[in-house]
Write a protein that holds these residues in place. Structure first.
Motif, PDB file in Angstrom:
ATOM      1  N   VAL A   5       0.855  -1.190   0.000  1.00 19.83           N
ATOM      2  CA  VAL A   5       0.000   0.000   0.000  1.00 19.83           C
ATOM      3  C   VAL A   5       0.888   1.235   0.000  1.00 19.83           C
ATOM      4  O   VAL A   5       1.684   1.436   0.917  1.00 19.83           O
ATOM      5  N   GLU A   6       0.733   2.048  -1.055  1.00 19.83           N
ATOM      6  CA  GLU A   6       1.516   3.280  -1.178  1.00 19.83           C
ATOM      7  C   GLU A   6       0.742   4.467  -0.609  1.00 19.83           C
ATOM      8  O   GLU A   6      -0.493   4.456  -0.577  1.00 19.83           O
ATOM      9  N   ARG A  38       7.811   3.758 -11.880  1.00 27.80           N
ATOM     10  CA  ARG A  38       6.851   4.781 -12.267  1.00 27.80           C
ATOM     11  C   ARG A  38       6.437   4.586 -13.717  1.00 27.80           C
ATOM     12  O   ARG A  38       7.170   4.012 -14.523  1.00 27.80           O
ATOM     13  N   GLN A  39       5.241   5.077 -13.990  1.00 26.52           N
ATOM     14  CA  GLN A  39       4.729   5.012 -15.360  1.00 26.52           C
ATOM     15  C   GLN A  39       4.063   6.334 -15.702  1.00 26.52           C
ATOM     16  O   GLN A  39       3.055   6.704 -15.087  1.00 26.52           O
ATOM     17  N   ALA A  91       4.037  11.085 -12.903  1.00 27.24           N
ATOM     18  CA  ALA A  91       3.770   9.684 -13.218  1.00 27.24           C
ATOM     19  C   ALA A  91       2.990   9.051 -12.071  1.00 27.24           C
ATOM     20  O   ALA A  91       2.857   9.649 -10.995  1.00 27.24           O
ATOM     21  N   VAL A  92       2.515   7.862 -12.332  1.00 30.10           N
ATOM     22  CA  VAL A  92       2.014   7.018 -11.247  1.00 30.10           C
ATOM     23  C   VAL A  92       3.200   6.219 -10.726  1.00 30.10           C
ATOM     24  O   VAL A  92       3.903   5.566 -11.512  1.00 30.10           O
ATOM     25  N   TYR A  93       3.421   6.284  -9.443  1.00 31.95           N
ATOM     26  CA  TYR A  93       4.544   5.598  -8.815  1.00 31.95           C
ATOM     27  C   TYR A  93       4.034   4.331  -8.126  1.00 31.95           C
ATOM     28  O   TYR A  93       3.068   4.380  -7.355  1.00 31.95           O
ATOM     29  N   LYS A 107      -0.979  -0.563  -5.848  1.00 36.78           N
ATOM     30  CA  LYS A 107      -1.915  -0.019  -6.830  1.00 36.78           C
ATOM     31  C   LYS A 107      -1.421   1.288  -7.436  1.00 36.78           C
ATOM     32  O   LYS A 107      -1.957   1.753  -8.443  1.00 36.78           O
ATOM     33  N   GLY A 108      -0.418   1.887  -6.822  1.00 31.02           N
ATOM     34  CA  GLY A 108       0.164   3.107  -7.365  1.00 31.02           C
ATOM     35  C   GLY A 108      -0.359   4.359  -6.701  1.00 31.02           C
ATOM     36  O   GLY A 108      -1.476   4.399  -6.187  1.00 31.02           O
ATOM     37  N   THR A 109       0.475   5.388  -6.748  1.00 34.87           N
ATOM     38  CA  THR A 109       0.086   6.697  -6.235  1.00 34.87           C
ATOM     39  C   THR A 109       0.548   7.748  -7.251  1.00 34.87           C
ATOM     40  O   THR A 109       1.663   7.674  -7.769  1.00 34.87           O
TER      41      THR A 109
END
Length: 115
Positions: A5-6, A38-39, A91-93, A107-109
């Motif tokens: 969990v980010e 990251r994306q 980006a989403v990290y 799930k990304g942040t």
């Protein structure tokens, strides 16, 4: 099964700082490798930084000198301190854990850096 969990993403101006955190659960053992990826929109996911248990850290060239990864091995948490942020860091990290040969993802942040 490891769950990640980010937290800590958000909007920041260029030159600012953010700190991302990730907490892992679902294992009683110290995770082998923890990392941040990251994306950015329209781009492939890329490694930002990684930190093995007891090993040396590694960073993408684009963040060297600006980002610092750290972990609490006993608690299975990992953080990413991001300084001197640039718009291209938007980006989403994702938090990543490599544990007993299995890859796990959060799930990304979202991190948004405005110019």
């Amino acid at each position: 099964q490891v769950q990640l969990v980010e937290s800590g993403g958000g909007l920041v101006q260029a030159g600012g700082s953010l700190r991302l955190s990730c907490a892992a659960s679902g294992t009683d053992f110290s995770i082998n490798v923890m990392a941040w990826y990251r994306q950015a929109p329209g781009k492939q996911r890329e490694l930002v930084a990684r930190i093995p248990r007891g090993g040396s850290t590694a960073y993408a060239d684009s963040v060297k000198g600006r980002f610092t990864i750290s972990r609490d091995t006993a608690k299975n948490t990992v953080s990413l301190q991001m300084n001197y942020l640039k718009p291209e860091d938007t980006a989403v990290y994702y938090c990543n854990a490599l544990h007993w040969g299995m890859d796990y993802w959060g799930k990304g942040t979202l991190v948004t850096v405005s110019s």
